[in-house]
Motif scaffolding. Structure first.
Motif, PDB file in Angstrom:
ATOM      1  N   THR A  37      21.500  32.112 108.713  1.00 17.58           N
ATOM      2  CA  THR A  37      22.794  31.771 109.293  1.00 17.58           C
ATOM      3  C   THR A  37      22.590  31.043 110.615  1.00 17.58           C
ATOM      4  N   HIS A  38      23.290  29.922 110.752  1.00 16.81           N
ATOM      5  CA  HIS A  38      23.248  29.089 111.950  1.00 16.81           C
ATOM      6  C   HIS A  38      24.635  29.179 112.590  1.00 16.81           C
ATOM      7  N   ARG A  39      24.707  29.686 113.836  1.00 17.28           N
ATOM      8  CA  ARG A  39      25.997  29.924 114.481  1.00 17.28           C
ATOM      9  C   ARG A  39      26.163  29.017 115.694  1.00 17.28           C
ATOM     10  N   GLY A  40      27.292  28.323 115.742  1.00 13.88           N
ATOM     11  CA  GLY A  40      27.614  27.470 116.883  1.00 13.88           C
ATOM     12  C   GLY A  40      27.111  26.050 116.712  1.00 13.88           C
ATOM     13  N   ALA A  41      27.756  25.134 117.448  1.00 10.59           N
ATOM     14  CA  ALA A  41      27.458  23.705 117.291  1.00 10.59           C
ATOM     15  C   ALA A  41      25.986  23.353 117.501  1.00 10.59           C
ATOM     16  N   GLU A  69      23.871  21.679 114.526  1.00 13.24           N
ATOM     17  CA  GLU A  69      23.297  20.340 114.705  1.00 13.24           C
ATOM     18  C   GLU A  69      21.809  20.342 114.362  1.00 13.24           C
ATOM     19  N   THR A  70      21.076  21.345 114.818  1.00 14.76           N
ATOM     20  CA  THR A  70      19.652  21.471 114.491  1.00 14.76           C
ATOM     21  C   THR A  70      19.461  21.594 112.993  1.00 14.76           C
ATOM     22  N   TRP A  71      20.297  22.436 112.336  1.00 14.94           N
ATOM     23  CA  TRP A  71      20.221  22.613 110.884  1.00 14.94           C
ATOM     24  C   TRP A  71      20.501  21.293 110.169  1.00 14.94           C
ATOM     25  N   SER A  85      17.793  19.623 107.783  1.00 14.32           N
ATOM     26  CA  SER A  85      18.052  19.559 106.346  1.00 14.32           C
ATOM     27  C   SER A  85      18.069  18.125 105.846  1.00 14.32           C
ATOM     28  N   SER A  86      18.377  17.165 106.728  1.00 15.50           N
ATOM     29  CA  SER A  86      18.406  15.772 106.273  1.00 15.50           C
ATOM     30  C   SER A  86      17.013  15.151 106.244  1.00 15.50           C
ATOM     31  N   SER A  87      16.047  15.745 106.944  1.00 17.77           N
ATOM     32  CA  SER A  87      14.726  15.127 107.015  1.00 17.77           C
ATOM     33  C   SER A  87      13.640  15.907 106.279  1.00 17.77           C
ATOM     34  N   GLU A  88      13.946  17.148 105.893  1.00 14.45           N
ATOM     35  CA  GLU A  88      12.910  17.990 105.301  1.00 14.45           C
ATOM     36  C   GLU A  88      12.506  17.518 103.907  1.00 14.45           C
TER      37      GLU A  88
END
Length: 119
Positions: free
Chosen positions: A49-53, A57-59, A63-66
């Motif tokens: 779970t990724h919480r907060g902007a 943003e990091t996620w 996820s777009s480059s992995e």
């Protein structure tokens, strides 16, 4: 708890904020994708779970480059006015190579409050 049965809807009938996020994510446009979320929203993907902007943003960037993959929106469902499911078919160089993922959106005030991505 939702007692309503999800209704199948046309993918283009998804709320604008969801289609804006999905298009931006597909195009690796992190700023536009991030603008679809509340500042304190949560995203759960791959069991994390990724919480907060800042975390979202990091996620988005990771996820777009992995992996390299194609993504196709194959179906959409409306659970109620604030809950939608968009199902995507992905093929690429990630483990397994092919997967159908359900993007479960919770909206609040016209923005994404919660997104859970799972098979």
């Amino acid at each position: 708890m939702h007692t309503d049965q999800p209704q199948d809807i046309a993918p283009d009938a998804l709320p604008e904020v969801i289609t804006r996020y999905l298009a931006a994510h597909r195009d690796h446009d992190t700023a536009t994708a991030l603008s679809a979320f509340h500042s304190d929203a949560t995203v759960t993907d791959e069991g994390k779970t990724h919480r907060g902007a800042p975390a979202i943003e990091t996620w988005l960037n990771r996820s777009s480059s992995e992996y390299t993959y194609t993504i196709e929106l194959t179906s959409a469902q409306k659970v109620d006015t604030d809950h939608y499911v968009a199902t995507h078919h992905l093929e690429g160089n990630f483990p397994g190579g092919v997967v159908d993922l359900h993007y479960r959106f919770t909206l609040d005030g016209g923005l994404i409050e919660n997104l859970v991505i799972e098979p």
